[in-house]
Scaffold this motif. Structure first.
Motif, PDB file in Angstrom:
ATOM      1  N   PRO A 180       0.815  -1.223   0.000  1.00 60.23           N
ATOM      2  CA  PRO A 180       0.000   0.000   0.000  1.00 60.23           C
ATOM      3  C   PRO A 180       0.846   1.269   0.000  1.00 60.23           C
ATOM      4  O   PRO A 180       0.532   2.227  -0.705  1.00 60.23           O
ATOM      5  N   GLN A 207      -8.194   8.297   0.151  1.00 63.42           N
ATOM      6  CA  GLN A 207      -8.040   6.847   0.219  1.00 63.42           C
ATOM      7  C   GLN A 207      -7.549   6.399   1.592  1.00 63.42           C
ATOM      8  O   GLN A 207      -8.034   5.407   2.141  1.00 63.42           O
ATOM      9  N   LYS A 208      -6.611   7.117   2.154  1.00 63.39           N
ATOM     10  CA  LYS A 208      -6.097   6.758   3.483  1.00 63.39           C
ATOM     11  C   LYS A 208      -7.179   6.902   4.554  1.00 63.39           C
ATOM     12  O   LYS A 208      -7.242   6.094   5.494  1.00 63.39           O
ATOM     13  N   ILE A 211      -9.406   3.852   4.107  1.00 64.76           N
ATOM     14  CA  ILE A 211      -8.731   2.655   4.615  1.00 64.76           C
ATOM     15  C   ILE A 211      -8.810   2.612   6.140  1.00 64.76           C
ATOM     16  O   ILE A 211      -9.060   1.560   6.732  1.00 64.76           O
ATOM     17  N   THR A 215      -9.873  -0.435   8.633  1.00 67.40           N
ATOM     18  CA  THR A 215      -8.957  -1.051   9.614  1.00 67.40           C
ATOM     19  C   THR A 215      -9.391  -0.779  11.053  1.00 67.40           C
ATOM     20  O   THR A 215      -9.040  -1.537  11.955  1.00 67.40           O
ATOM     21  N   VAL A 250      -2.450  -6.096   3.631  1.00 71.39           N
ATOM     22  CA  VAL A 250      -3.851  -5.773   3.942  1.00 71.39           C
ATOM     23  C   VAL A 250      -4.373  -6.707   5.027  1.00 71.39           C
ATOM     24  O   VAL A 250      -4.987  -6.272   6.005  1.00 71.39           O
ATOM     25  N   SER A 331      -8.747   1.370  -1.389  1.00 69.45           N
ATOM     26  CA  SER A 331      -9.568   1.147  -0.192  1.00 69.45           C
ATOM     27  C   SER A 331     -10.606   0.053  -0.438  1.00 69.45           C
ATOM     28  O   SER A 331     -11.018  -0.640   0.501  1.00 69.45           O
ATOM     29  N   TYR A 334      -9.147  -3.272   0.563  1.00 63.20           N
ATOM     30  CA  TYR A 334      -9.265  -3.449   2.014  1.00 63.20           C
ATOM     31  C   TYR A 334     -10.677  -3.885   2.388  1.00 63.20           C
ATOM     32  O   TYR A 334     -10.859  -4.802   3.193  1.00 63.20           O
ATOM     33  N   GLN A 335     -11.668  -3.218   1.818  1.00 65.52           N
ATOM     34  CA  GLN A 335     -13.057  -3.509   2.161  1.00 65.52           C
ATOM     35  C   GLN A 335     -13.439  -4.928   1.760  1.00 65.52           C
ATOM     36  O   GLN A 335     -14.099  -5.647   2.527  1.00 65.52           O
TER      37      GLN A 335
END
Length: 348
Positions: A180, A207-208, A211, A215, A250, A331, A334-335
């Motif tokens: 990432p 995006q961060k 994310i 998380t 991730v 992102s 991640y999802q």
């Protein structure tokens, strides 16, 4: 400061003069003040314009840094923002399209999937690696592609293309590792290449933030063992080490139980998969047909029916480019992985 102090003293002295002389002196004082203010405003305008368009206004163009095949930073130079780009790798083309740069794409080479509707309408120079001759003939002002393209026995190295007056921008550098953090560095580099840092900086920030929202829910992720399996699209199945994909980081950021089989690519057989016996499998396939599940047939072999992940149908198939290259919305990766790993009623 000395100007305003002397002006104040000057005003006091004027009061004692005749009305006509007073007005003349007052006029001179305000004339000086207006000249000073106009100079200040002019300086701000000039410096502001220079800051926002310095790349376009420079006669010599501007430079940016990218990574060569060995993962080292190399300075590249362009005379202006590139307008005739040869893109190597369709995921890179999707990235340019996402950032509103579609009109700058001249040609595309090295297709990585079948019937990708996102790149429809872009002229294809070659479905695989293009020849040097074909690229030279197309006269790009930038080649933007995956780092493995720039080998001497493939597309040619940096020296060859720079001698032709063509700049290079790279992505997916396996030497530095797919992660990432490195994905975001690529987006930052894209901003430098096309002189649109504000746009890419805003994207990275958003995006961060997205994310972090994912998380922050990692307490819902279970402790089942997770194996990442990748197919080359030719009937071979592998475990990829950390630097080959986004999956490991991730999963770990979500506090998942990622199975680490070492630092080398491992060719997986039925026997080895039975021995590993993962509880969950994240699967991807290079050149997978759109919406197709053909590659998953390998996991349906009768000898694997007692592997926990297969027995319980705990298999997540993901787009190859999304997990290897990183899509335009990382992102989402991640999802998708979080949704696969979460256990609603379980807290660690």
């Amino acid at each position: 400061m000395s100007f305003f102090r002397s002006s104040a003293d000057f005003t006091v002295r004027l009061i004692s003069l005749s009305p006509i002389n007073y007005l003349k002196g007052l006029f001179k004082m305000y004339k000086k003040l207006l000249v000073s203010l106009s100079l200040i405003v002019t300086c701000f305008i000039i410096s502001g314009c220079h800051e926002t368009t310095k790349a376009d206004q420079s006669k010599d163009g501007y430079s940016f840094e990218t990574l060569n095949l060995e993962g080292k930073k190399v300075e590249q130079h362009v005379k202006k923002s590139p307008n005739k780009v040869l893109v190597i790798g369709e995921k890179n083309a999707e990235r340019l399209i996402y950032f509103g740069l579609e009109e700058k794409i001249d040609k595309l080479a090295y297709l990585e999937s079948v019937n990708n509707k996102k790149i429809k309408g872009i002229s294809v120079l070659a479905k695989e690696w293009p020849s040097k001759e074909a690229v030279v003939k197309s006269k790009p002002d930038l080649i933007y592609g995956i780092s493995t393209a720039f080998q001497k026995d493939r597309l040619g190295d940096f020296n060859f293309w720079n001698e032709q007056g063509i700049a290079i921008g790279t992505t997916s550098n396996y030497k530095n590792g797919i992660s990432p953090d490195n994905y975001f560095l690529e987006i930052e580099e894209l901003g430098h290449i096309f002189n649109m840092n504000q746009k890419t900086d805003r994207f990275i920030k958003e995006q961060k933030e997205s994310i972090k929202k994912v998380t922050d829910q990692k307490k819902k992720v279970g402790r089942e063992s997770i194996l990442f399996v990748a197919s080359d699209g030719r009937g071979n199945y592998y475990y990829y080490p950390d630097e080959y994909s986004l999956v490991d980081e991730v999963v770990r950021e979500l506090d998942g139980n990622y199975l680490d089989l070492g630092e080398e690519v491992v060719n997986l057989s039925y026997e080895s998969l039975i021995k590993i016996n993962p509880e969950k499998i994240i699967f991807t396939s290079f050149m997978a047909s759109e919406g197709g599940k053909d590659s998953l047939k390998w996991l349906e072999h009768d000898s694997l029916k007692n592997v926990v992940a297969i027995k319980n149908k705990e298999i997540l198939e993901m787009n190859y480019d999304d997990v290897i290259r990183g899509n335009e919305n990382i992102s989402n990766v991640y999802q998708e992985i979080y949704d696969f790993l979460k256990v609603e009623s379980k807290e660690k």
